[in-house]
Design an enzyme around this catalytic site. Structure first.
Site, PDB file in Angstrom:
ATOM      1  N   HIS A  18      55.971  66.237  86.112  1.00  0.00           N
ATOM      2  CA  HIS A  18      54.565  66.601  86.309  1.00  0.00           C
ATOM      3  C   HIS A  18      54.236  68.051  85.932  1.00  0.00           C
ATOM      4  CE1 HIS A  18      55.427  68.973  89.948  1.00  0.00           C
ATOM      5  NE2 HIS A  18      56.387  68.084  90.142  1.00  0.00           N
ATOM      6  N   ASP A  19      53.067  68.219  85.374  1.00  0.00           N
ATOM      7  CA  ASP A  19      52.450  69.527  85.118  1.00  0.00           C
ATOM      8  C   ASP A  19      53.184  70.399  84.093  1.00  0.00           C
ATOM      9  OD1 ASP A  19      50.291  69.186  87.105  1.00  0.00           O
ATOM     10  OD2 ASP A  19      51.953  69.211  88.540  1.00  0.00           O
TER      11      ASP A  19
END
Ligand SMILES: CC(=O)SCCNC(=O)CCNC(=O)[C@H](O)C(C)(C)COP(=O)(O)OP(=O)(O)OC[C@H]1O[C@@H](n2cnc3c(N)ncnc32)[C@H](O)[C@@H]1OP(=O)(O)O
Length: 213
Positions: A137-138
């Site tokens: 994620h991210d």
């Protein structure tokens, strides 16, 4: 039907040709700066020469500049391709990957078989995400980055323009890898890596400084 021309005619370019076969995308040819390559047939696909040789195809084809793994070479090919008015291909994404709809992937990039890209990931242009890469994620991945097979990126990792992450490396959460740096195969990146550096080992340490490409 999409028609692609791939920069490069070596091993990675042949893998992209295979990716296109798997996607049902037609490959019109390879480009290669080596004069002796022009006119050769590689895996049934012609080597067309360089950009001036495909001027007549300008309105028909999309170009993939990431047919080579070297980020600096990708950047040079992309510069000449755009200067010459050719279209960069929309991302090539293998049908057997996992990808959240909240991710973004830039033009000319590719995601190969078995990759998993979870949530809210930003991938720039001309990026190679090779086979079985895990991106958490991210992550923010800059233009021209190359990620070799089997790399694992934990959450919130940032990789700046032109970096190369070697085969099987792992990067700890929140780490930042500076532009045009190289991470050695099998490394565990525990701490931030500055720009223009080669880091390797477990944990990875900077082994040498690199020239600006
Ligand atoms: C489908 C495909 O084929 S995709 C391609 C996949 N291939 C890769 O990912 C290649 C990854 N490449 C590497 O790991 C290379 O070793 C590189 C690019 C990191 C470094 O290559 P070079 O610049 O030639 O490094 P060089 O040989 O000068 O090594 C410098 C130092 O780093 C060390 N080193 C180099 N690579 C590594 C590594 N992967 N792990 C640990 N140490 C390393 C060397 O032992 C040397 O250490 P020393 O100074 O203590 O003696």
């Amino acid at each position: 039907m999409r028609k692609i021309v791939i920069w490069g005619a070596g091993g990675h370019a042949r893998e992209i040709n295979w990716l296109c076969e798997e996607m049902g995308v037609q490959v019109a040819g390879f480009l290669d700066e080596r004069p002796e390559m022009k006119g050769q047939i590689v895996n049934g696909v012609p080597v067309l020469g360089t950009l001036p040789d495909i001027e007549a195809l300008k309105d028909e084809v999309e170009l993939i500049c990431a047919g080579v793994g070297d980020p600096a070479l990708k950047k040079r090919f992309a510069y000449h391709t755009m200067q010459s008015g050719f279209r960069i291909a929309a991302p090539l994404i293998h049908p057997r990957i996992r990808l959240s709809p909240r991710n973004t992937i830039g033009e000319g990039s590719m995601v190969c078989e078995g990759a998993i890209l979870t949530d809210n990931i930003k991938i720039g242009q001309h990026v190679i995400i090779n086979r079985s890469v895990n991106v958490s994620h991210d992550a923010v991945i800059g233009d021209y980055v190359t990620i070799a097979p089997g790399v694992n990126l934990a959450g919130n990792v940032t990789i700046d323009e032109g970096a190369y992450i070697g085969i099987g490396a792992s990067v700890r959460e929140k780490c930042h890898i500076g532009c045009w740096s190289i991470i050695g195969g099998g490394a565990f990146v525990r701490d931030d890596v500055p720009e223009f550096a080669m880091a390797a080992g477990v944990p990875a340490v900077v082994k040498k400084r690199l020239d600006i490409p």
